[in-house]
Design an enzyme around this catalytic site. Structure first.
Site, PDB file in Angstrom:
ATOM      1  N   GLY A   1     -12.010  -1.712  -7.083  1.00 45.47           N
ATOM      2  CA  GLY A   1     -13.417  -1.414  -6.787  1.00 45.47           C
ATOM      3  C   GLY A   1     -14.328  -2.292  -7.621  1.00 45.47           C
ATOM      4  O   GLY A   1     -14.013  -2.582  -8.771  1.00 45.47           O
TER       5      GLY A   1
ATOM      6  N   ARG B   1      -8.347  -4.265  -2.588  1.00 44.27           N
ATOM      7  CA  ARG B   1      -7.305  -3.457  -3.233  1.00 44.27           C
ATOM      8  C   ARG B   1      -5.921  -3.912  -2.766  1.00 44.27           C
ATOM      9  O   ARG B   1      -4.989  -3.123  -2.685  1.00 44.27           O
ATOM     10  CB  ARG B   1      -7.527  -1.975  -2.934  1.00 44.27           C
TER      11      ARG B   1
ATOM     12  N   ASP C   1      -6.388  -0.169 -13.574  1.00 41.16           N
ATOM     13  CA  ASP C   1      -4.942   0.011 -13.759  1.00 41.16           C
ATOM     14  C   ASP C   1      -4.113  -0.546 -12.603  1.00 41.16           C
ATOM     15  O   ASP C   1      -3.030  -1.090 -12.813  1.00 41.16           O
ATOM     16  CB  ASP C   1      -4.585   1.473 -14.055  1.00 41.16           C
TER      17      ASP C   1
ATOM     18  N   THR D   1     -13.536  -0.624 -14.839  1.00 39.89           N
ATOM     19  CA  THR D   1     -13.669   0.523 -13.938  1.00 39.89           C
ATOM     20  C   THR D   1     -14.915   1.305 -14.332  1.00 39.89           C
ATOM     21  O   THR D   1     -15.116   1.580 -15.519  1.00 39.89           O
ATOM     22  CB  THR D   1     -12.453   1.477 -13.965  1.00 39.89           C
TER      23      THR D   1
ATOM     24  N   ASP E   1     -15.221   4.253 -13.762  1.00 36.20           N
ATOM     25  CA  ASP E   1     -14.730   5.594 -14.113  1.00 36.20           C
ATOM     26  C   ASP E   1     -14.475   5.742 -15.617  1.00 36.20           C
ATOM     27  O   ASP E   1     -14.373   6.856 -16.121  1.00 36.20           O
ATOM     28  CB  ASP E   1     -13.427   5.903 -13.363  1.00 36.20           C
TER      29      ASP E   1
ATOM     30  N   ASP F   1     -11.825   5.288 -17.340  1.00 34.40           N
ATOM     31  CA  ASP F   1     -10.620   6.065 -17.643  1.00 34.40           C
ATOM     32  C   ASP F   1      -9.388   5.207 -17.922  1.00 34.40           C
ATOM     33  O   ASP F   1      -8.258   5.662 -17.802  1.00 34.40           O
ATOM     34  CB  ASP F   1     -10.329   7.062 -16.502  1.00 34.40           C
TER      35      ASP F   1
ATOM     36  N   ARG G   1     -12.356   9.661 -10.043  1.00 29.56           N
ATOM     37  CA  ARG G   1     -11.169  10.060  -9.283  1.00 29.56           C
ATOM     38  C   ARG G   1     -10.265  10.994 -10.095  1.00 29.56           C
ATOM     39  O   ARG G   1      -9.886  12.053  -9.639  1.00 29.56           O
ATOM     40  CB  ARG G   1     -10.400   8.786  -8.938  1.00 29.56           C
TER      41      ARG G   1
HETATM   42  O1  F6P Z   1     -11.902   3.539  -9.216  1.00 28.47           O
HETATM   43  C1  F6P Z   1     -13.260   3.446  -9.193  1.00 28.47           C
HETATM   44  C2  F6P Z   1     -13.826   4.187  -8.027  1.00 28.47           C
HETATM   45  O2  F6P Z   1     -15.210   3.967  -8.071  1.00 28.47           O
HETATM   46  C3  F6P Z   1     -13.497   5.679  -7.976  1.00 28.47           C
HETATM   47  O3  F6P Z   1     -14.350   6.481  -8.731  1.00 28.47           O
HETATM   48  C4  F6P Z   1     -13.603   5.970  -6.503  1.00 28.47           C
HETATM   49  O4  F6P Z   1     -12.784   7.047  -6.136  1.00 28.47           O
HETATM   50  C5  F6P Z   1     -13.116   4.727  -5.885  1.00 28.47           C
HETATM   51  O5  F6P Z   1     -13.361   3.680  -6.787  1.00 28.47           O
HETATM   52  C6  F6P Z   1     -13.768   4.423  -4.552  1.00 28.47           C
HETATM   53  O6  F6P Z   1     -13.181   3.292  -4.038  1.00 28.47           O
HETATM   54  P1  F6P Z   1     -13.573   2.619  -2.648  1.00 28.47           P
HETATM   55  O7  F6P Z   1     -14.878   1.931  -2.861  1.00 28.47           O
HETATM   56  O8  F6P Z   1     -12.486   1.664  -2.377  1.00 28.47           O
HETATM   57  O9  F6P Z   1     -13.677   3.722  -1.661  1.00 28.47           O
END
Ligand code: F6P
Length: 351
Positions: A10, A72, A103, A125, A127, A129, A171
């Site tokens: 992401g 991804r 990760d 990230t 997040d 995390d 997440r």
């Molecule tokens: O991993 C980062 C993140 O922003 C998460 O919080 C979220 O679940 C995910 O990416 C969303 O990803 P995408 O944009 O591929 O739907």
């Protein structure tokens, strides 16, 4: 030295600031040449690249997204994917690779490193995390955006006597929910680390309204789960790293709160608004420091490592350590949210 750069997973505000710092220091101090692989590992796998020179990175510091785009894509899931990556790196004369990602991206970095590729990792990230580092760039920006949204929702909730549920990203961990919830004065904060009892949340809100208040703000991380229900994420699409596409807990929660309390309840899902746009000054600085740390690691020959922030110092850790586990909120942080939450009458008596 010829160095490849890619951004995977992401996107995250500050990715361009990292790229800019790597390229500027690499050219000015080490006489490096750069090649950017497009769309994360897909670019290495399918040999999609662009040159990265000083002109390419001019003006990108405040820009969100990533000039290298992202995906991804997981080469380990493709036939001979890792071997194809290695061949393409060789074909482009790449002597070292800097991978910006979380990760999932770094699990591929590690596999390539174990097969002899000279890789350095940069943690990414919103997040926040990722283990091995105290802070990821992009998190501060996401928290600032979420806090501003909560402030805005506050005034309209108050004007309309409503409960408003704000769903934020997160997440596996509740870093964004906790920071923005505390900074935005939310009445209830729900995080993936602690499955919640919906009836208890409804009673907490009723108790607040019994005190004469007529609106409430609930902040929920997208990965938060109700203790008594199966995760909302079931039956959802998964990406190449096996992650389900989240989003939806906010609406479910709002419907449950309304039916259990009788108070009109609405949900707001912030989603990608938290990830888009310009990074804060704090994130531009942190991203720049990570970029400079990464190019230095390359020239020190310290491969298989990820740049990291420990306290106020930029240092590095083995990639393997960084991806071995999720960095959850510690109890100290969870206690901040719980200390500020309205207690049910029985809880007050028993404590
Ligand atoms: O991993 C980062 C993140 O922003 C998460 O919080 C979220 O679940 C995910 O990416 C969303 O990803 P995408 O944009 O591929 O739907």
């Amino acid at each position: 030295m010829k160095i490849g750069i890619l951004t995977g997973g992401g996107d995250c505000p500050g990715l361009n600031a990292v790229i800019r710092a790597i390229v500027r220091k690499g050219i000015f101090h080490y006489n490096d040449q750069f090649i950017g692989f497009m769309e994360g590992w897909r670019g290495v796998l399918e040999n999609m690249s662009r040159p990265l020179d000083l002109e390419a990175v001019r003006g990108i510091l405040p820009q969100g997204g990533t000039i290298l785009r992202t995906s991804r894509t997981n080469p380990a899931k493709k036939e001979n994917g890792l071997e194809r990556c290695i061949e393409n790196l060789k074909a482009n004369g790449v002597e070292a690779l800097i991978a910006l990602g979380g990760d999932d991206t770094q699990s591929v970095s590690l596999k390539l490193f174990e097969r002899g590729v000279k890789v350095v990792a940069v943690p990414k990230t919103i997040d926040n995390d990722l283990s091995g580092t105290d802070l990821c760039f992009g998190f501060d920006t996401a928290v600032s955006i979420a806090t501003e949204a909560i402030d805005r929702v506050h005034t309209t909730a108050e004007a309309h006597n409503r409960v408003i549920v704000v769903e934020v990203m997160g997440r596996d961990s509740g870093w964004i929910a906790l920071y923005s919830g505390v900074a935005g004065g939310a009445d209830v904060i729900l995080i993936p680390e602690q499955p919640f009892d919906i009836q208890e949340i409804a009673e907490t809100i009723k108790k607040r309204h019994d005190r004469g208040l007529y609106f409430s703000i609930v902040v929920v991380a997208e990965g938060a789960k109700m203790a008594s229900r199966s995760p909302e994420s079931e039956r959802r699409k998964v990406d190449e790293f096996g992650h389900v596409r989240l989003g939806g807990v906010g609406n479910t929660l709002a419907a449950e709160i309304e039916s259990r309390t009788g108070f009109e309840t609405r949900a707001v899902v912030l989603g990608h608004i938290q990830r888009g746009g310009s990074p804060t000054a704090f994130d531009r600085m942190l991203a720049t420091r990570y970029g400079l740390g990464a190019i230095d690691l390359v020239h020190e020959g310290r491969f298989g490592r990820m740049v990291a922030l420990k306290g106020s110092e930029i240092t590095s850790v083995p990639i393997a350590d960084a991806i071995s586990q999720t960095r959850y909120l510690s109890q100290d942080f969870i206690d901040i949210a719980m200390s500020l939450r309205e207690k049910n009458r029985e809880d007050v008596h028993s404590s």
